[in-house]
Design an enzyme around this catalytic site. Structure first.
Site, PDB file in Angstrom:
ATOM      1  N   PHE A 134       0.862  -1.167   0.000  1.00  0.00           N
ATOM      2  CA  PHE A 134       0.000   0.000   0.000  1.00  0.00           C
ATOM      3  C   PHE A 134       0.905   1.225   0.000  1.00  0.00           C
ATOM      4  CE2 PHE A 134      -2.521   3.456   1.647  1.00  0.00           C
ATOM      5  CZ  PHE A 134      -3.503   3.453   0.676  1.00  0.00           C
ATOM      6  N   THR A 135       0.445   2.277  -0.674  1.00  0.00           N
ATOM      7  CA  THR A 135       1.294   3.447  -0.944  1.00  0.00           C
ATOM      8  C   THR A 135       1.988   4.004   0.317  1.00  0.00           C
ATOM      9  OG1 THR A 135      -0.719   4.756  -0.789  1.00  0.00           O
ATOM     10  CG2 THR A 135       0.008   4.135  -3.004  1.00  0.00           C
TER      11      THR A 135
ATOM     12  N   ASP B 119      -2.465  -4.660   8.982  1.00  0.00           N
ATOM     13  CA  ASP B 119      -3.092  -3.406   8.538  1.00  0.00           C
ATOM     14  C   ASP B 119      -4.588  -3.682   8.546  1.00  0.00           C
ATOM     15  OD1 ASP B 119      -4.285  -1.326   7.247  1.00  0.00           O
ATOM     16  OD2 ASP B 119      -2.726  -1.081   5.730  1.00  0.00           O
TER      17      ASP B 119
HETATM   18  N1  PM9 Z   1      -6.171   4.680   2.216  1.00  0.00           N
HETATM   19  C1  PM9 Z   1      -7.561   5.241   0.401  1.00  0.00           C
HETATM   20  O1  PM9 Z   1      -8.204   6.086  -0.224  1.00  0.00           O
HETATM   21  C2  PM9 Z   1      -6.570   7.096   1.825  1.00  0.00           C
HETATM   22  C3  PM9 Z   1      -5.584   7.830   1.046  1.00  0.00           C
HETATM   23  S1  PM9 Z   1      -4.306   7.000   0.227  1.00  0.00           S
HETATM   24  C4  PM9 Z   1      -4.868   7.053  -1.328  1.00  0.00           C
HETATM   25  O2  PM9 Z   1      -7.625   4.025   0.143  1.00  0.00           O
HETATM   26  C5  PM9 Z   1      -4.549   1.190   3.934  1.00  0.00           C
HETATM   27  C6  PM9 Z   1      -4.889  -0.185   3.481  1.00  0.00           C
HETATM   28  C7  PM9 Z   1      -5.196   2.285   3.422  1.00  0.00           C
HETATM   29  C8  PM9 Z   1      -4.823   3.599   3.850  1.00  0.00           C
HETATM   30  C9  PM9 Z   1      -5.396   4.752   3.281  1.00  0.00           C
HETATM   31  C10 PM9 Z   1      -3.798   3.703   4.830  1.00  0.00           C
HETATM   32  C11 PM9 Z   1      -3.356   5.030   5.324  1.00  0.00           C
HETATM   33  C12 PM9 Z   1      -3.186   2.577   5.301  1.00  0.00           C
HETATM   34  N2  PM9 Z   1      -3.574   1.348   4.853  1.00  0.00           N
HETATM   35  O3  PM9 Z   1      -5.059   7.617   4.992  1.00  0.00           O
HETATM   36  O4  PM9 Z   1      -3.266   7.731   6.683  1.00  0.00           O
HETATM   37  O5  PM9 Z   1      -6.170   2.105   2.532  1.00  0.00           O
HETATM   38  O6  PM9 Z   1      -5.554   7.238   7.399  1.00  0.00           O
HETATM   39  O7  PM9 Z   1      -4.321   5.565   6.164  1.00  0.00           O
HETATM   40  C13 PM9 Z   1      -6.746   5.642   1.517  1.00  0.00           C
HETATM   41  P1  PM9 Z   1      -4.553   7.128   6.311  1.00  0.00           P
END
Ligand code: PM9
Length: 488
Positions: free
Chosen positions: A153-154, A244
């Site tokens: 994940f990014t 995660d």
């Molecule tokens: N995910 C999503 O849109 C928010 C922005 S990144 C494009 O999917 C995972 C599996 C996620 C994730 C965020 C994070 C980071 C960690 N793990 O955005 O910092 O899908 O709360 O979490 C996004 P935060």
């Protein structure tokens, strides 16, 4: 698939069911209609713009849907992060905020809820998921380490790299194939894990990073059987499992629906079992738990907790608020309890399945099977005239916006970024546009409009031009990168 509708009356209630013959066994399958387990108390008005306005807006945004103004968006399917509708109970919780600098009662409520529902003994709040990833990566990774995971994940991978580690993909091959219908594409491939162990040794593998409902694979779940096997493997080699758990409840729902032996268990029970198989967790509470902001790091090891408390004060705040207001911790504690209700999850994933089935029956190339938080369009198949370095998924998301005002997100080569060592563009097998469904926000009518809009763009696919960067940030370039159309 030919289907027919039957209207019947059960205990005075009229029930509409759709029946069809299954394509596999030919037996008669009955599909009951369902409705959301809530009613709407407040609405937010949205507006439709003209195509001319949208064309101007996307050029202004450098063909990046992250750079559009939200008021220029009609149906916002950019993300499911922080955009869910909180319940009246959560809003009531907001009014119960104890905004003490230290020892807020909302923190203790949150900690107890995390322990009761997720089984982790210690909780360190953070402002959102990446705050937890930062602390965890700094605590566990040393220069030269390898961190295997079920797809990158990014933000997670970036924090691993910033801490000196290298992410190694150990997900099963099916996860990289949009057409594979494997029911648990989030599973770990033990052949890949064994090969890594042989190559670098257990001393250089601090933990295996396991995402539930793997975002970049299309919201695809890991099975309990695979996770149990991983627990045994990690115990044998003295390696931790870090979870995660951003979308753990959706993963639990798929286990209940797809894995033998789990059909009679509740989502809540399955969530508890998943978490109990892991050692520590990072959570972006903005997804499953339906709050606008927040996250946490959770674990069972007391010493690790003490070290996390030392770091959280540097980057987030005191260990009893870690970047969150008391009111937000209260809303989160309540959101966790709502997120694991079976009827919530049936409606949540049911809405995504509704959109997925509409698009599938219209012949739109999609990631299969349907995932937990979004429908993923296969941009490479929809725009076969574009090369991957012309960023087909970025171009398709921009074209969908111009067509309909619907905002989606690129999940392909732009998101994958450049290799941190070689500097070369990473070209992932999955080149996707994500139609991400916020929780409890849109109706089925919005899904109908979305499906029709995607089909319209698909019919004009040959007109969509590739893109090239005009500004490329050095990290997480998908958030702020800007593009222009290629000449041909
Ligand atoms: N995910 C999503 O849109 C928010 C922005 S990144 C494009 O999917 C995972 C599996 C996620 C994730 C965020 C994070 C980071 C960690 N793990 O955005 O910092 O899908 O709360 O979490 C996004 P935060």
């Amino acid at each position: 698939m030919p289907q027919f509708t039957v209207v019947s009356v059960h205990s005075g209630v009229t029930v509409t069911t759709v029946r069809f013959y299954s394509t596999t066994g030919g037996e008669l399958v009955e599909k009951r209609s369902w409705a959301e387990p809530y009613k709407i108390k407040m609405v937010e008005l949205i507006k439709m713009t003209t195509e001319e306005e949208r064309k101007a807006a996307i050029v202004e945004a450098g063909y990046n849907t992250f750079l559009l103004k939200s008021e220029d968006v009609y149906i916002d399917l950019l993300t499911d992060s922080g955009v869910g509708a909180m319940s009246d109970r959560q809003w009531a919780g907001i009014m119960m905020g104890d905004e003490a600098y230290a020892g807020s009662r909302n923190f203790y409520h949150l900690q107890k809820t995390v322990e009761d529902y997720y089984s982790y003994q210690y909780t360190v709040p953070t402002h959102q998921g990446r705050g937890a990833e930062n602390i965890l990566s700094q605590l566990l990774i040393k220069e030269g380490d390898c961190v295997p995971g079920n797809m990158y994940f990014t933000t997670t991978r970036l924090h691993q790299e910033l801490a000196g580690g290298t992410f190694v993909d150990v997900i099963i091959d099916e996860a990289h194939d949009p057409n594979s219908t494997h029911p648990f594409k989030g599973n770990v491939d033990f052949g890949k894990l064994d090969a890594l162990l042989k190559d670098v040794g257990s001393d250089r593998i601090p933990y295996v990073c396991i995402a539930t409902c793997v975002n970049m694979a299309g919201g695809q779940p890991i099975s309990m059987a695979n996770l149990r096997e991983l627990r045994v493997w990690c115990n044998q080699h003295g390696i931790l499992i870090v979870h995660d758990m951003t979308r753990v409840a959706e993963n639990a729902y798929f286990i209940q629906q797809r894995e033998a032996g789990y059909e009679a268990l509740s989502v809540q029970q399955i969530v508890h079992e998943i978490c109990g198989l892991t050692d520590a967790a990072t959570m972006s509470s903005k997804k499953d738990a339906m709050v606008n902001i927040g996250g946490f790091l959770a674990m069972n090891d007391e010493r690790l907790y003490e070290r996390a408390c030392e770091l959280v004060v540097v980057y987030e705040g005191l260990h009893t608020y870690g970047g969150m207001a008391g009111r937000d911790m209260e809303a989160l504690a309540i959101g966790i309890t709502e997120s694991v209700q079976d009827n919530h999850m049936q409606a949540r994933v049911g809405q995504i399945e509704y959109l997925w089935e509409k698009l599938e029956s219209a012949g739109v190339p999609l990631v299969r099977p349907c995932g937990g938080h979004a429908v993923f369009l296969d941009a490479r198949a929809i725009l076969p005239h574009l090369k991957q370095d012309q960023f087909p998924a970025q171009a398709l998301a921009a074209a969908l916006y111009v067509e309909s005002g619907i905002r989606a997100m690129e999940r392909g080569a732009v998101s994958a970024g450049r290799d941190s060592k070689t500097g070369q563009n990473r070209l992932p097998k999955l080149e996707l546009v994500r139609l991400t469904i916020p929780r409890r926000v849109y109706t089925q009518a919005h899904m109908d409009v979305t499906a029709e809009s995607v089909v319209r763009v698909m019919h004009r696919a040959s007109e969509v031009r590739g893109l090239r960067f005009t500004y490329e940030p050095s990290m997480l370039r998908f958030f702020q990168g800007r593009f222009e159309e290629c000449d041909s």
